[in-house]
Design a protein around this motif. Structure first.
Motif, PDB file in Angstrom:
ATOM      1  N   MET A  42       0.834  -1.186   0.000  1.00  0.00           N
ATOM      2  CA  MET A  42       0.000   0.000   0.000  1.00  0.00           C
ATOM      3  C   MET A  42       0.876   1.245   0.000  1.00  0.00           C
ATOM      4  O   MET A  42       1.973   1.235   0.525  1.00  0.00           O
ATOM      5  CB  MET A  42      -0.875   0.028   1.256  1.00  0.00           C
ATOM      6  N   SER A  43       0.312   2.295  -0.501  1.00  0.00           N
ATOM      7  CA  SER A  43       1.040   3.560  -0.525  1.00  0.00           C
ATOM      8  C   SER A  43       0.750   4.359   0.748  1.00  0.00           C
ATOM      9  O   SER A  43      -0.184   4.057   1.496  1.00  0.00           O
ATOM     10  CB  SER A  43       0.610   4.379  -1.743  1.00  0.00           C
ATOM     11  N   LEU A  44       1.551   5.383   0.962  1.00  0.00           N
ATOM     12  CA  LEU A  44       1.345   6.257   2.115  1.00  0.00           C
ATOM     13  C   LEU A  44      -0.020   6.928   2.044  1.00  0.00           C
ATOM     14  O   LEU A  44      -0.688   7.115   3.066  1.00  0.00           O
ATOM     15  CB  LEU A  44       2.453   7.307   2.185  1.00  0.00           C
ATOM     16  N   PHE A  45      -0.424   7.262   0.835  1.00  0.00           N
ATOM     17  CA  PHE A  45      -1.736   7.887   0.653  1.00  0.00           C
ATOM     18  C   PHE A  45      -2.844   6.949   1.136  1.00  0.00           C
ATOM     19  O   PHE A  45      -3.801   7.389   1.776  1.00  0.00           O
ATOM     20  CB  PHE A  45      -1.947   8.260  -0.814  1.00  0.00           C
ATOM     21  N   GLU A  46      -2.708   5.659   0.850  1.00  0.00           N
ATOM     22  CA  GLU A  46      -3.725   4.702   1.277  1.00  0.00           C
ATOM     23  C   GLU A  46      -3.768   4.564   2.801  1.00  0.00           C
ATOM     24  O   GLU A  46      -4.851   4.440   3.383  1.00  0.00           O
ATOM     25  CB  GLU A  46      -3.478   3.348   0.617  1.00  0.00           C
ATOM     26  N   PHE A  47      -2.603   4.596   3.443  1.00  0.00           N
ATOM     27  CA  PHE A  47      -2.585   4.551   4.915  1.00  0.00           C
ATOM     28  C   PHE A  47      -3.307   5.763   5.490  1.00  0.00           C
ATOM     29  O   PHE A  47      -4.074   5.643   6.448  1.00  0.00           O
ATOM     30  CB  PHE A  47      -1.156   4.497   5.450  1.00  0.00           C
ATOM     31  N   ARG A  48      -3.071   6.909   4.889  1.00  0.00           N
ATOM     32  CA  ARG A  48      -3.731   8.132   5.351  1.00  0.00           C
ATOM     33  C   ARG A  48      -5.234   8.073   5.101  1.00  0.00           C
ATOM     34  O   ARG A  48      -6.028   8.511   5.927  1.00  0.00           O
ATOM     35  CB  ARG A  48      -3.117   9.345   4.671  1.00  0.00           C
ATOM     36  N   ARG A  49      -5.634   7.529   3.957  1.00  0.00           N
ATOM     37  CA  ARG A  49      -7.052   7.401   3.618  1.00  0.00           C
ATOM     38  C   ARG A  49      -7.749   6.462   4.607  1.00  0.00           C
ATOM     39  O   ARG A  49      -8.853   6.752   5.074  1.00  0.00           O
ATOM     40  CB  ARG A  49      -7.215   6.878   2.182  1.00  0.00           C
ATOM     41  N   ILE A  50      -7.089   5.357   4.948  1.00  0.00           N
ATOM     42  CA  ILE A  50      -7.655   4.422   5.934  1.00  0.00           C
ATOM     43  C   ILE A  50      -7.857   5.125   7.269  1.00  0.00           C
ATOM     44  O   ILE A  50      -8.901   4.978   7.909  1.00  0.00           O
ATOM     45  CB  ILE A  50      -6.738   3.180   6.088  1.00  0.00           C
ATOM     46  N   ALA A  51      -6.863   5.905   7.691  1.00  0.00           N
ATOM     47  CA  ALA A  51      -6.984   6.633   8.962  1.00  0.00           C
ATOM     48  C   ALA A  51      -8.172   7.586   8.934  1.00  0.00           C
ATOM     49  O   ALA A  51      -8.940   7.660   9.900  1.00  0.00           O
ATOM     50  CB  ALA A  51      -5.689   7.394   9.250  1.00  0.00           C
ATOM     51  N   ASP A  52      -8.337   8.302   7.842  1.00  0.00           N
ATOM     52  CA  ASP A  52      -9.475   9.220   7.728  1.00  0.00           C
ATOM     53  C   ASP A  52     -10.802   8.471   7.776  1.00  0.00           C
ATOM     54  O   ASP A  52     -11.751   8.921   8.425  1.00  0.00           O
ATOM     55  CB  ASP A  52      -9.383  10.033   6.429  1.00  0.00           C
ATOM     56  N   GLN A  53     -10.871   7.320   7.099  1.00  0.00           N
ATOM     57  CA  GLN A  53     -12.100   6.524   7.110  1.00  0.00           C
ATOM     58  C   GLN A  53     -12.414   6.013   8.514  1.00  0.00           C
ATOM     59  O   GLN A  53     -13.570   6.036   8.940  1.00  0.00           O
ATOM     60  CB  GLN A  53     -11.970   5.330   6.168  1.00  0.00           C
ATOM     61  N   LYS A  54     -11.393   5.552   9.212  1.00  0.00           N
ATOM     62  CA  LYS A  54     -11.606   5.004  10.556  1.00  0.00           C
ATOM     63  C   LYS A  54     -12.054   6.085  11.539  1.00  0.00           C
ATOM     64  O   LYS A  54     -12.780   5.803  12.490  1.00  0.00           O
ATOM     65  CB  LYS A  54     -10.341   4.329  11.084  1.00  0.00           C
ATOM     66  N   LEU A  55     -11.618   7.317  11.306  1.00  0.00           N
ATOM     67  CA  LEU A  55     -11.968   8.415  12.205  1.00  0.00           C
ATOM     68  C   LEU A  55     -13.263   9.125  11.807  1.00  0.00           C
ATOM     69  O   LEU A  55     -13.745   9.975  12.560  1.00  0.00           O
ATOM     70  CB  LEU A  55     -10.825   9.432  12.265  1.00  0.00           C
ATOM     71  N   ASP A  56     -13.813   8.782  10.670  1.00  0.00           N
ATOM     72  CA  ASP A  56     -15.024   9.437  10.188  1.00  0.00           C
ATOM     73  C   ASP A  56     -16.148   9.312  11.229  1.00  0.00           C
ATOM     74  O   ASP A  56     -16.507   8.211  11.643  1.00  0.00           O
ATOM     75  CB  ASP A  56     -15.467   8.816   8.858  1.00  0.00           C
ATOM     76  N   GLY A  57     -16.641  10.443  11.687  1.00  0.00           N
ATOM     77  CA  GLY A  57     -17.694  10.473  12.695  1.00  0.00           C
ATOM     78  C   GLY A  57     -17.205  10.280  14.119  1.00  0.00           C
ATOM     79  O   GLY A  57     -18.017  10.234  15.044  1.00  0.00           O
ATOM     80  N   LYS A  58     -15.888  10.152  14.294  1.00  0.00           N
ATOM     81  CA  LYS A  58     -15.328   9.896  15.627  1.00  0.00           C
ATOM     82  C   LYS A  58     -14.265  10.925  16.006  1.00  0.00           C
ATOM     83  O   LYS A  58     -13.553  10.735  16.984  1.00  0.00           O
ATOM     84  CB  LYS A  58     -14.701   8.501  15.673  1.00  0.00           C
ATOM     85  N   TRP A  59     -14.142  11.979  15.249  1.00  0.00           N
ATOM     86  CA  TRP A  59     -13.069  12.935  15.463  1.00  0.00           C
ATOM     87  C   TRP A  59     -13.111  13.552  16.854  1.00  0.00           C
ATOM     88  O   TRP A  59     -12.071  13.699  17.504  1.00  0.00           O
ATOM     89  CB  TRP A  59     -13.111  14.034  14.404  1.00  0.00           C
ATOM     90  N   SER A  60     -14.278  13.934  17.317  1.00  0.00           N
ATOM     91  CA  SER A  60     -14.383  14.604  18.623  1.00  0.00           C
ATOM     92  C   SER A  60     -13.969  13.680  19.763  1.00  0.00           C
ATOM     93  O   SER A  60     -13.203  14.081  20.646  1.00  0.00           O
ATOM     94  CB  SER A  60     -15.811  15.090  18.865  1.00  0.00           C
TER      95      SER A  60
END
Length: 189
Positions: free
Chosen positions: A1-19
């Motif tokens: 996987m690329s670095l971009f994909e790792f970052r995308r996964i992190a964003d997806q996992k945090l979606d709706g959970k940022w606070s």
């Protein structure tokens, strides 16, 4: 996987959970700050349980669960001695490597960067085996992890400009991307 994909996964996992993630990160930072203020020995002794609790938090978010404040203290369980020993020995090794000059200490910090994720998945593994496994996993991947951190440079500039406040949102994102990387590379060894 690329670095971009790792970052995308992190964003997806945090979606709706940022606070919630930011709140847990804030409490983790307070906890680390308090333990460090006790004296240098405080982080040496309590660093392992605190960091395994943080690794548990990252794992929970990665698996799709809601961030939970109580997770931060789960490192103070029946494996407390093992967690303290891993934290103590890894910090001692890093301190000794850093005495050679700063660069060897930084390189070794990348080598040992996965120890808490490994201990989380292998709670009965001996601390020396955990450190060796992390070194093996990171052999050939230290540069990728450095680049992953570097790919967040714009966020870190914003953290600086916000006097550190934005770090409560940036750190969970960076650590989830690192965990996604760990999930990919752990099977190669």
């Amino acid at each position: 996987m690329s670095l971009f994909e790792f970052r995308r996964i992190a964003d997806q996992k945090l979606d709706g959970k940022w606070s919630e993630a930011a709140l847990v990160q804030f409490l983790y930072s307070l906890f680390v700050g308090f333990v460090t203020s006790i004296g240098g020995i405080g982080m040496f002794v309590l660093g392992g349980p605190i960091n395994i609790g943080y690794a548990m938090f990252i794992d929970e978010v990665y698996r799709g669960e809601r961030p939970n404040i109580a997770t931060l203290v789960k490192g103070f369980d029946d494996k407390l001695g093992d967690r303290i020993l891993l934290g103590l020995v890894s910090q001692l090794y890093l301190m000794l490597w850093s005495m050679l000059f700063i660069i060897p200490g930084i390189i070794k910090s990348f080598s040992y960067s996965m120890i808490y994720f490994i201990q989380l998945e292998n709670p009965d593994m001996h601390y020396e085996d955990i450190i060796m496994r992390s070194r093996k996993i990171m052999n050939g991947n230290k540069w990728r992890l450095f680049c992953l951190y570097l790919s967040h440079i714009a966020w870190y500039i914003l953290v600086f400009l916000s006097f550190g406040i934005l770090s409560f949102w940036v750190e969970p994102k960076v650590n989830l991307a690192k965990y996604a990387m760990y999930q990919e590379i752990k099977h190669n060894f």
